[in-house]
Write an enzyme that holds these catalytic residues in place. Structure first.
Site, mmCIF file in Angstrom:
data_model
loop_
_atom_site.group_PDB
_atom_site.id
_atom_site.type_symbol
_atom_site.label_atom_id
_atom_site.label_comp_id
_atom_site.label_asym_id
_atom_site.label_seq_id
_atom_site.Cartn_x
_atom_site.Cartn_y
_atom_site.Cartn_z
ATOM 1 N N ASP A 65 1.648 -0.283 7.093
ATOM 2 C CA ASP A 65 0.782 0.057 5.970
ATOM 3 C C ASP A 65 1.633 0.868 4.990
ATOM 4 O O ASP A 65 2.139 1.937 5.342
ATOM 5 C CB ASP A 65 -0.384 0.889 6.507
ATOM 6 C CG ASP A 65 -1.315 1.376 5.420
ATOM 7 O OD1 ASP A 65 -1.010 1.202 4.217
ATOM 8 O OD2 ASP A 65 -2.356 1.953 5.776
ATOM 9 N N ILE A 66 1.778 0.370 3.786
ATOM 10 C CA ILE A 66 2.685 1.025 2.827
ATOM 11 C C ILE A 66 2.225 2.445 2.496
ATOM 12 O O ILE A 66 3.041 3.294 2.139
ATOM 13 C CB ILE A 66 2.842 0.152 1.552
ATOM 14 C CG1 ILE A 66 4.136 0.492 0.812
ATOM 15 C CG2 ILE A 66 1.640 0.271 0.630
ATOM 16 C CD1 ILE A 66 4.539 -0.519 -0.244
ATOM 17 N N ASN A 109 -3.426 -4.746 -10.720
ATOM 18 C CA ASN A 109 -3.852 -5.737 -11.718
ATOM 19 C C ASN A 109 -3.707 -5.080 -13.094
ATOM 20 O O ASN A 109 -3.457 -3.877 -13.191
ATOM 21 C CB ASN A 109 -5.273 -6.241 -11.455
ATOM 22 C CG ASN A 109 -6.283 -5.116 -11.469
ATOM 23 O OD1 ASN A 109 -6.433 -4.424 -12.475
ATOM 24 N ND2 ASN A 109 -6.956 -4.905 -10.344
ATOM 25 N N GLY A 156 -6.935 -5.209 -1.651
ATOM 26 C CA GLY A 156 -5.597 -5.352 -1.076
ATOM 27 C C GLY A 156 -4.815 -4.056 -1.045
ATOM 28 O O GLY A 156 -5.344 -2.975 -0.798
ATOM 29 N N ASP A 198 -3.494 -2.491 -3.484
ATOM 30 C CA ASP A 198 -3.916 -1.642 -4.606
ATOM 31 C C ASP A 198 -5.054 -0.713 -4.164
ATOM 32 O O ASP A 198 -5.016 0.515 -4.388
ATOM 33 C CB ASP A 198 -4.377 -2.572 -5.748
ATOM 34 C CG ASP A 198 -4.566 -1.870 -7.078
ATOM 35 O OD1 ASP A 198 -4.160 -0.699 -7.207
ATOM 36 O OD2 ASP A 198 -5.123 -2.515 -7.995
ATOM 37 N N GLY A 237 -0.852 -11.971 -1.905
ATOM 38 C CA GLY A 237 -2.192 -11.849 -1.321
ATOM 39 C C GLY A 237 -3.217 -12.505 -2.223
ATOM 40 O O GLY A 237 -3.231 -13.728 -2.377
ATOM 41 N N TYR A 297 -3.360 -12.886 -5.294
ATOM 42 C CA TYR A 297 -2.808 -13.693 -6.384
ATOM 43 C C TYR A 297 -2.229 -15.023 -5.916
ATOM 44 O O TYR A 297 -1.747 -15.813 -6.734
ATOM 45 C CB TYR A 297 -1.806 -12.886 -7.214
ATOM 46 C CG TYR A 297 -2.458 -11.933 -8.202
ATOM 47 C CD1 TYR A 297 -3.854 -11.856 -8.318
ATOM 48 C CD2 TYR A 297 -1.703 -11.114 -9.034
ATOM 49 C CE1 TYR A 297 -4.453 -10.980 -9.222
ATOM 50 C CE2 TYR A 297 -2.308 -10.246 -9.947
ATOM 51 C CZ TYR A 297 -3.691 -10.185 -10.036
ATOM 52 O OH TYR A 297 -4.282 -9.320 -10.932
HETATM 53 N N1 AR6 Z 1 0.380 -2.107 3.048
HETATM 54 C C1 AR6 Z 1 1.284 -3.107 2.820
HETATM 55 N N2 AR6 Z 1 0.926 -4.348 2.428
HETATM 56 C C2 AR6 Z 1 -0.390 -4.585 2.238
HETATM 57 C C3 AR6 Z 1 -1.400 -3.605 2.436
HETATM 58 C C4 AR6 Z 1 -0.968 -2.318 2.852
HETATM 59 N N3 AR6 Z 1 -1.819 -1.309 3.076
HETATM 60 N N4 AR6 Z 1 -2.612 -4.161 2.169
HETATM 61 C C5 AR6 Z 1 -2.386 -5.439 1.821
HETATM 62 N N5 AR6 Z 1 -1.054 -5.711 1.866
HETATM 63 P P1 AR6 Z 1 -2.520 -8.100 -2.592
HETATM 64 P P2 AR6 Z 1 -1.517 -9.440 -5.032
HETATM 65 C C6 AR6 Z 1 -0.325 -6.954 1.576
HETATM 66 O O1 AR6 Z 1 -3.710 -8.987 -2.577
HETATM 67 O O2 AR6 Z 1 -1.448 -10.737 -4.331
HETATM 68 C C7 AR6 Z 1 -5.660 -6.496 -5.854
HETATM 69 O O3 AR6 Z 1 -7.065 -6.560 -5.832
HETATM 70 C C8 AR6 Z 1 -1.073 -8.260 1.629
HETATM 71 O O4 AR6 Z 1 -1.216 -8.688 2.975
HETATM 72 O O5 AR6 Z 1 -2.724 -6.656 -2.328
HETATM 73 O O6 AR6 Z 1 -0.373 -9.014 -5.908
HETATM 74 C C9 AR6 Z 1 -5.127 -6.017 -7.189
HETATM 75 O O7 AR6 Z 1 -5.995 -5.101 -7.813
HETATM 76 C C10 AR6 Z 1 -0.140 -9.162 0.834
HETATM 77 O O8 AR6 Z 1 0.927 -9.622 1.678
HETATM 78 O O9 AR6 Z 1 -1.749 -8.182 -4.037
HETATM 79 C C11 AR6 Z 1 -5.024 -7.296 -7.958
HETATM 80 O O10 AR6 Z 1 -6.253 -7.656 -8.537
HETATM 81 C C12 AR6 Z 1 0.462 -8.224 -0.209
HETATM 82 O O11 AR6 Z 1 0.145 -6.895 0.245
HETATM 83 C C13 AR6 Z 1 -4.640 -8.318 -6.919
HETATM 84 O O12 AR6 Z 1 -5.149 -7.812 -5.684
HETATM 85 C C14 AR6 Z 1 -0.084 -8.405 -1.619
HETATM 86 O O13 AR6 Z 1 -1.473 -8.714 -1.557
HETATM 87 C C15 AR6 Z 1 -3.141 -8.438 -6.781
HETATM 88 O O14 AR6 Z 1 -2.847 -9.465 -5.882
#
Ligand code: AR6
Length: 176
Positions: free
Chosen positions: A13-14, A27, A35, A37, A127, A129
Site C-alpha cells: 500500500d503506497i 484525476n 483507487g 487517489d 486501474g 483508467y
Molecule cells: N497503493 C498502491 N497502489 C494502489 C493502491 C494503494 N493503496 N490502491 C490502488 N492501487 P487507480 P488510475 C493501484 O484506479 O488507473 C481514481 O479514482 C491499482 O491497483 O488508482 O490512474 C482517480 O481519482 C492500480 O494498479 O488509478 C482517477 O479518477 C493502480 O494503483 C482514476 O482513479 C492505479 O489504479 C485514475 O485511474
C-alpha cells in the site's frame, strides 16, 4: 552529468511507504477519487485536500491536464510531498502513450525541483483508467529508468502480487 533513478519494486500500500515524495494517480479535478487517489487522500488527511483546493483556486482553476504533475504537502503521510499526476484514460481509438510517458517524466521533473531523492510511485492509469497492464508496466519502467533525474531511488509500489509480477517482467526485459 545526467543521472538516472534506480528503479525498485515492492508489493504493498503506497500510503504506508516512507519516501521524500509519494506520487498520486489523480484525476484532473485534484479533489480526490477512488483507487490509489482515495487511499492517499484518506491517509494524507484534510491538509492534503486543502492544498489541492488551493491549487484549484490559484494556479490550476481548470484542473491538471493528463500528462502533467504538481506537488503539494503530504499531510499525514510519511513523506514531505505528494506529487499528483493525471495519467491518460486508455482508449482503443487513440494512442496516448506519450501522455503516460509524460506523467512519469513530469513527476521526476517536479521531484527534481523539490530536491526529492526518494520517490514512491503507483502504476499510473493501470486501474480505473483501464490501461492494459503489461503495456502500462513497460511504459512505466522504461520511462522512469531512462529519464535524466537527480532522484536516486524510484520505488514502484504495486498493490497486488499479479501487478508486481508484470512489473518485474518489464524490468527484467528492459535490463535484457
Ligand atoms: N497503493 C498502491 N497502489 C494502489 C493502491 C494503494 N493503496 N490502491 C490502488 N492501487 P487507480 P488510475 C493501484 O484506479 O488507473 C481514481 O479514482 C491499482 O491497483 O488508482 O490512474 C482517480 O481519482 C492500480 O494498479 O488509478 C482517477 O479518477 C493502480 O494503483 C482514476 O482513479 C492505479 O489504479 C485514475 O485511474
Amino acid at each position: 552529468m545526467s543521472n538516472h533513478a534506480s528503479v525498485t519494486l515492492t508489493i504493498g500500500d503506497i500510503t504506508q511507504q516512507r519516501a521524500d515524495a509519494i506520487v498520486n494517480a489523480a484525476n484532473s479535478s485534484l479533489l480526490g477519487g477512488g483507487g490509489v487517489d482515495g487511499a492517499i487522500h484518506r491517509a494524507g488527511g484534510p491538509e492534503l485536500l486543502e492544498a489541492c483546493r488551493r491549487l484549484r483556486a490559484t494556479s490550476l482553476p481548470d484542473g491538471l491536464p493528463p500528462g502533467q504533475a504538481v506537488a503539494t504537502t503530504a499531510g499525514r503521510l510519511n513523506a514531505q510531498w505528494v506529487i499528483h499526476t493525471v495519467g491518460p484514460m486508455w482508449t482503443p481509438t487513440e494512442d496516448r502513450t506519450h501522455l503516460l510517458m509524460s506523467s512519469y517524466r513530469e513527476c521526476l521533473r517536479v521531484a527534481d525541483e523539490l530536491a526529492a531523492t526518494t520517490i514512491a510511485l503507483p502504476a499510473v492509469s493501470a486501474g480505473a483508467y483501464g490501461w492494459p497492464l503489461a503495456d502500462a508496466a513497460r511504459i512505466a519502467i522504461t520511462t522512469v529508468s531512462t529519464t535524466p533525474t537527480q532522484v536516486a531511488e524510484a520505488m514502484f509500489v504495486l498493490h497486488d502480487e499479479y501487478t508486481f509480477r508484470i512489473f518485474e517482467r518489464a524490468l527484467i526485459e528492459l535490463r535484457g
